[in-house]
Scaffold this active site. Structure first.
Site, short mmCIF file in Angstrom:
data_model
loop_
_atom_site.label_atom_id
_atom_site.label_comp_id
_atom_site.label_asym_id
_atom_site.label_seq_id
_atom_site.Cartn_x
_atom_site.Cartn_y
_atom_site.Cartn_z
N ASP A 1 -35.97 15.38 -34.35
CA ASP A 1 -34.66 14.75 -34.53
C ASP A 1 -34.61 14.06 -35.90
OD1 ASP A 1 -36.12 12.37 -34.10
OD2 ASP A 1 -35.75 12.51 -31.95
N ASP B 1 -33.27 10.75 -38.06
CA ASP B 1 -32.69 9.41 -38.15
C ASP B 1 -32.21 9.21 -39.58
OD1 ASP B 1 -33.29 8.85 -35.53
OD2 ASP B 1 -35.28 8.08 -36.02
N ASP C 1 -42.88 0.30 -39.41
CA ASP C 1 -44.24 0.05 -38.93
C ASP C 1 -45.35 0.58 -39.85
OD1 ASP C 1 -43.44 2.60 -38.21
OD2 ASP C 1 -43.85 2.37 -36.07
#
Ligand code: ATP
Ligand code: MG
Length: 469
Positions: free
Chosen positions: A73, A75, A149
């Site tokens: 996917d 983002d 992160d």
């Protein structure tokens, strides 16, 4: 070493002096194949850019593109506010109350558009362990990068110019196959302990080495997971189990000492030889399905992970004088209840798990109408797959599984023939011919956990439920 130091001081192309200025990598330098980028992702970035905003692919998609993998996917990160994004697309929905993001839909394809987040405020509300509870300001792109992160998850790709912006040396880490947290590891784990699970997932999935500084605090900080809302842990665990590398992830979890606090079931299960074999087989099968792009049912997965705990309690209840079927339901209740504290199993998943477990003794009744009734069960396929795993792990005789395979394949007369054949005495779970159907039915209703949830996702073939928010 020295060149690295000089580069850091001078802020040359390989490493910016401060993380507010990204290294800009050209197509030749990063080598992304533009054909791997979905047209819809390009539609979103170019629409935003034409309206005067910045827009980039970000996170896992860029990481996967750099690794030459087609992202599952896409983002998108932008400096447009959610309201501004929404106005630009016909089917766009602002979701989330705490931090709003926009879901842009093209047919079935969903793209998540996030506004750059601002730097973590010092005075952001935290729990008593230092976990940040709310911190939702918009900000600059470099601030957005620092909040991500891992270095390999903090790169931005602009499909229009085919450039990658790298704020934290992610490209080097991709090349060296290293997973490195951004900032001070302890502080980053403390503000969001879910990152402990994410380290494990990415290291196992990508087969990357965890940088020593990133790895060192993991074991000590593992108990912090206990303070994270169960729904979020579940969400992350599901990602881990459906990553196509579930077995590797669980092995890594054990290696880092993370399985203790997290999944009490794994403490026990992975330490029993039969249980370990069963879990291993179940996860292997799941990984294979994920890799083949087939859907996986979380109910089946969790039913497998918890089965040996159920089995143990089932035996204990029978030893204490319960009839086999009610004993199984009591065991299922115990295991599901114990689990919900740590891992909020969604109701639909818990109900699928119960169905799969409850079907198991029914496979042992191979006379009269029982097998025909079982064939009509909504979750027959899942129950049967589960039975085969039990056979393969050595828990019960292979003969039962073979009989059911033959029974399902056979035509009418073939089935009658199988029913007439007296089943050989086999190693079963001690419930064959259980004659207490009426009593457990009452108990089942009283406990209220047996509602069929419809949907008909038979076998391993249902699509995973959306992860809990
Ligand atoms: P996957 O391919 O498994 O989806 P991903 O990197 O895209 O991997 P997501 O969970 O989809 O993982 O998150 C998207 C991005 O959001 C990450 O790449 C990362 O930049 C950021 N992110 C997600 N969770 C966190 C977190 N707990 N802390 C900091 N940044 C995070
Ligand atoms: Mg993602």
């Amino acid at each position: 070493m020295i060149t690295k130091l000089i580069r850091r001081i001078l802020g040359t192309k390989d490493k910016p002096a401060d993380a507010t200025q990204p290294v800009v990598l050209t197509a030749k330098e990063h080598g992304i194949d533009p054909k791997l980028v979905s047209n819809n992702a390009i539609r979103v970035t170019s629409t935003l850019q034409q309206a005067g905003f910045k827009a980039f692919l970000v996170g896992g998609a860029v990481r996967d593109l750099l690794l030459g993998v087609k992202p599952k996917d896409f983002d998108i990160a932008t400096n447009a506010t959610p309201e501004q994004v929404k106005k630009l697309f016909r089917r766009a929905f602002i979701i989330g109350r705490r931090f709003q993001i926009v879901h842009v839909m093209f047919g079935q394809d969903l793209l998540e558009v996030t506004t750059f987040r601002g730097a973590s405020a010092e005075d952001a509300p935290k729990d008593e362990h230092g976990r940040v509870l709310r911190d939702n300001t918009f900000g600059e792109q470099h601030e957005d990068a620092v909040r991500r992160d891992f270095t390999i998850n903090a790169m931005y790709y602009d499909p229009a110019t085919q450039t990658v912006l790298d704020y934290h040396g992610g490209m080097d880490d991709i090349r060296n196959r290293t997973l490195r947290i951004i900032g001070a590891p302890e502080a980053r784990y403390r503000e969001d302990p879910v990152r402990l699970l994410r380290v494990v997932r990415f290291a196992a999935k990508l087969d990357f080495t965890i940088a020593p500084d990133t790895r060192k605090p993991i074991t000590v900080m593992a108990p912090l997971i206990n303070n994270v809302p169960a729904a979020r842990v579940f969400d992350e665990m599901l990602k881990l189990l459906l990553s196509g590398h579930a077995l590797a992830c669980l092995q890594q979890l054990r290696k880092e000492g993370l399985h203790h606090g997290l999944l009490p079931l794994l403490d026990v299960v992975l330490e029993q030889p039969l249980g370990e074999k069963f879990v291993r087989l179940a996860l292997d099968a799941t990984d294979e399905r994920v890799r083949q792009g087939k859907p996986v049912s979380p109910g089946f997965l969790f039913a497998s992970l918890l089965w040996h705990q159920v089995l143990e309690k089932w035996k204990a209840y029978q030893a204490a004088g319960e009839y086999p079927i009610p004993a199984l339901h009591l065991a299922a209740d115990d295991v599901l209840n114990a689990q919900t504290d740590k891992l909020a199993l969604q109701r639909k998943i818990a109900s699928d798990m119960r169905d799969i477990w409850a079907m198991q003794p029914r496979f042992e009744r191979r006379t009269g109408k029982s097998p025909y009734k079982l064939l009509e069960h909504l979750r027959m396929r899942a129950g049967y797959d589960f039975l085969l795993l039990r056979c393969a792990s050595g828990e019960i005789d292979r003969e039962i599984g073979d009989w059911w395979t033959a029974f399902m394949d056979a035509d009418g007369p073939g089935r009658e023939e199988l029913l007439a054949k007296k089943p050989q005495a086999s190693k079963a779970s001690g419930t064959a011919g259980a004659s207490d159907d009426a009593a457990p039915a009452k108990k089942r209703r009283r406990r209220g956990g047996r509602k069929r949830s419809g949907g008909g996702n038979a076998g391993n073939g249902g699509s995973p439920a959306p992860a809990a928010e």
